[in-house]
Design a protein around this motif. Structure first.
Motif, PDB file in Angstrom:
ATOM      1  N   ARG A  48      59.454  45.575  -1.105  1.00 28.87           N
ATOM      2  CA  ARG A  48      60.527  46.075  -0.235  1.00 28.87           C
ATOM      3  C   ARG A  48      61.576  46.850  -1.031  1.00 28.87           C
ATOM      4  NH1 ARG A  48      60.767  40.447   3.247  1.00 28.87           N
ATOM      5  NH2 ARG A  48      58.791  40.811   4.344  1.00 28.87           N
ATOM      6  N   LYS A  52      62.718  50.879  -0.672  1.00 30.08           N
ATOM      7  CA  LYS A  52      64.116  51.299  -0.502  1.00 30.08           C
ATOM      8  C   LYS A  52      64.557  52.262  -1.607  1.00 30.08           C
ATOM      9  CE  LYS A  52      65.605  47.574   2.434  1.00 30.08           C
ATOM     10  NZ  LYS A  52      65.589  48.417   3.625  1.00 30.08           N
ATOM     11  N   LYS A 167      73.443  36.815   1.956  1.00 32.86           N
ATOM     12  CA  LYS A 167      73.699  37.845   2.966  1.00 32.86           C
ATOM     13  C   LYS A 167      74.551  38.948   2.361  1.00 32.86           C
ATOM     14  CE  LYS A 167      77.700  35.366   4.750  1.00 32.86           C
ATOM     15  NZ  LYS A 167      78.314  34.736   5.880  1.00 32.86           N
ATOM     16  N   HIS A 169      75.363  43.263   1.569  1.00 35.88           N
ATOM     17  CA  HIS A 169      74.763  44.433   0.929  1.00 35.88           C
ATOM     18  C   HIS A 169      75.169  44.470  -0.533  1.00 35.88           C
ATOM     19  CE1 HIS A 169      74.685  45.612   5.166  1.00 35.88           C
ATOM     20  NE2 HIS A 169      73.712  46.439   4.841  1.00 35.88           N
ATOM     21  N   VAL A 180      71.507  47.856  -0.612  1.00 37.43           N
ATOM     22  CA  VAL A 180      70.393  47.066  -0.097  1.00 37.43           C
ATOM     23  C   VAL A 180      70.954  45.860   0.647  1.00 37.43           C
ATOM     24  CG1 VAL A 180      68.426  45.623  -0.733  1.00 37.43           C
ATOM     25  CG2 VAL A 180      68.828  47.756  -1.950  1.00 37.43           C
ATOM     26  N   ASP A 181      70.516  45.688   1.874  1.00 40.16           N
ATOM     27  CA  ASP A 181      70.853  44.500   2.650  1.00 40.16           C
ATOM     28  C   ASP A 181      69.911  43.384   2.210  1.00 40.16           C
ATOM     29  OD1 ASP A 181      71.694  42.691   4.624  1.00 40.16           O
ATOM     30  OD2 ASP A 181      70.305  43.507   6.103  1.00 40.16           O
ATOM     31  N   ALA A 183      68.986  40.576   3.492  1.00 47.71           N
ATOM     32  CA  ALA A 183      68.047  40.095   4.516  1.00 47.71           C
ATOM     33  C   ALA A 183      66.862  41.042   4.669  1.00 47.71           C
ATOM     34  CB  ALA A 183      68.766  39.914   5.850  1.00 47.71           C
ATOM     35  N   SER A 184      67.081  42.334   4.466  1.00 46.07           N
ATOM     36  CA  SER A 184      66.008  43.318   4.670  1.00 46.07           C
ATOM     37  C   SER A 184      64.911  43.232   3.611  1.00 46.07           C
ATOM     38  CB  SER A 184      66.578  44.739   4.712  1.00 46.07           C
ATOM     39  OG  SER A 184      66.977  45.163   3.412  1.00 46.07           O
ATOM     40  N   ILE A 185      65.201  42.572   2.484  1.00 44.64           N
ATOM     41  CA  ILE A 185      64.174  42.427   1.449  1.00 44.64           C
ATOM     42  C   ILE A 185      63.734  40.967   1.288  1.00 44.64           C
ATOM     43  CG2 ILE A 185      64.809  44.516   0.201  1.00 44.64           C
ATOM     44  CD1 ILE A 185      66.162  42.616  -1.889  1.00 44.64           C
ATOM     45  N   SER A 188      67.647  35.809   2.212  1.00 46.17           N
ATOM     46  CA  SER A 188      68.663  35.275   3.129  1.00 46.17           C
ATOM     47  C   SER A 188      68.387  33.789   3.325  1.00 46.17           C
ATOM     48  CB  SER A 188      68.632  36.023   4.463  1.00 46.17           C
ATOM     49  OG  SER A 188      67.384  35.835   5.107  1.00 46.17           O
ATOM     50  N   SER A 191      64.906  32.581   4.348  1.00 46.35           N
ATOM     51  CA  SER A 191      63.717  33.109   3.643  1.00 46.35           C
ATOM     52  C   SER A 191      63.500  32.407   2.309  1.00 46.35           C
ATOM     53  CB  SER A 191      63.870  34.609   3.432  1.00 46.35           C
ATOM     54  OG  SER A 191      64.996  34.877   2.653  1.00 46.35           O
TER      55      SER A 191
END
Length: 193
Positions: A48, A52, A167, A169, A180-181, A183-185, A188, A191
């Motif tokens: 991920r 990005k 959490k 960026h 990079v957020d 949670a998006s990778i 969080s 995960s």
């Protein structure tokens, strides 16, 4: 990260071992280190992050390389041989490419910690990258769902530029506008796998 052998070996011995091994082996001042196999979470995060960074860098002069790709750190102010295999390297100086590896100093390096390599990445490599002049070093800690960004200051020392846990960026100093957020990778509260 553990030493492959307990004795000091030459760079030639290292290359001979590498030719006959599938293991990820790094060479730092006569010691060969063997990287652990990455976990599923490690691989997801790496993939991920590559996407990005790759999307951000598209059309620019910098290139992304992911493990396994050898980087031979070379800086006129430093002695000794160091061959490392970062999880992600961003290279903006194209002068050091060979058929086998990159010889020079990447602009940005990302290392994703494993339980067995934390001290190696947090102490040995942090100091190594700072001393060689890697402008930015991202340490991703999947166990804590955290990213710490270190950036060289005016005295060529690493300062903690950004850090996020669970959490938010994380942002780059080197690449203005890149963030990079977590949670998006996959970093969080939900995960932990």
């Amino acid at each position: 990260m553990r030493p492959y052998r307990n004795d000091v070996m030459s760079i030639d011995e290292y290359f001979q071992i590498r030719e006959n091994s599938e293991a990820l082996l790094e060479y730092i001042d006569g010691t060969v280190y063997m990287s652990p196999s990455p976990s599923t979470k490690h691989q997801r995060i790496s993939s991920r992050l590559q996407i990005k960074f790759g999307n951000f860098l598209e059309g620019g002069s910098c290139e992304l390389f992911s493990a396994p790709y050898d980087i031979e750190l070379k800086n006129e102010n430093m002695e000794g041989s160091k061959i490392i295999i970062p999880d992600i390297s961003i290279i903006c100086d194209k002068g050091g490419f060979t058929d086998a590896r990159y010889v020079g100093v990447p602009s940005l390096i990302v290392e994703i910690l494993s339980p067995s390599n934390q001290s190696h990445d947090l102490i040995t490599k942090l100091n190594l990258y700072m001393n060689y002049g890697v402008k930015e070093y991202w340490v991703v800690n999947p166990m804590l769902n955290a990213i710490t960004v270190y950036a060289l200051d005016d005295e060529n020392m690493y300062e903690q530029y950004d850090m996020q846990i669970n959490k938010g960026h994380v942002v780059s100093k080197l690449f203005a506008g890149f963030q990079v957020d977590l949670a998006s990778i996959g970093l969080s509260d939900g995960s932990r796998k």
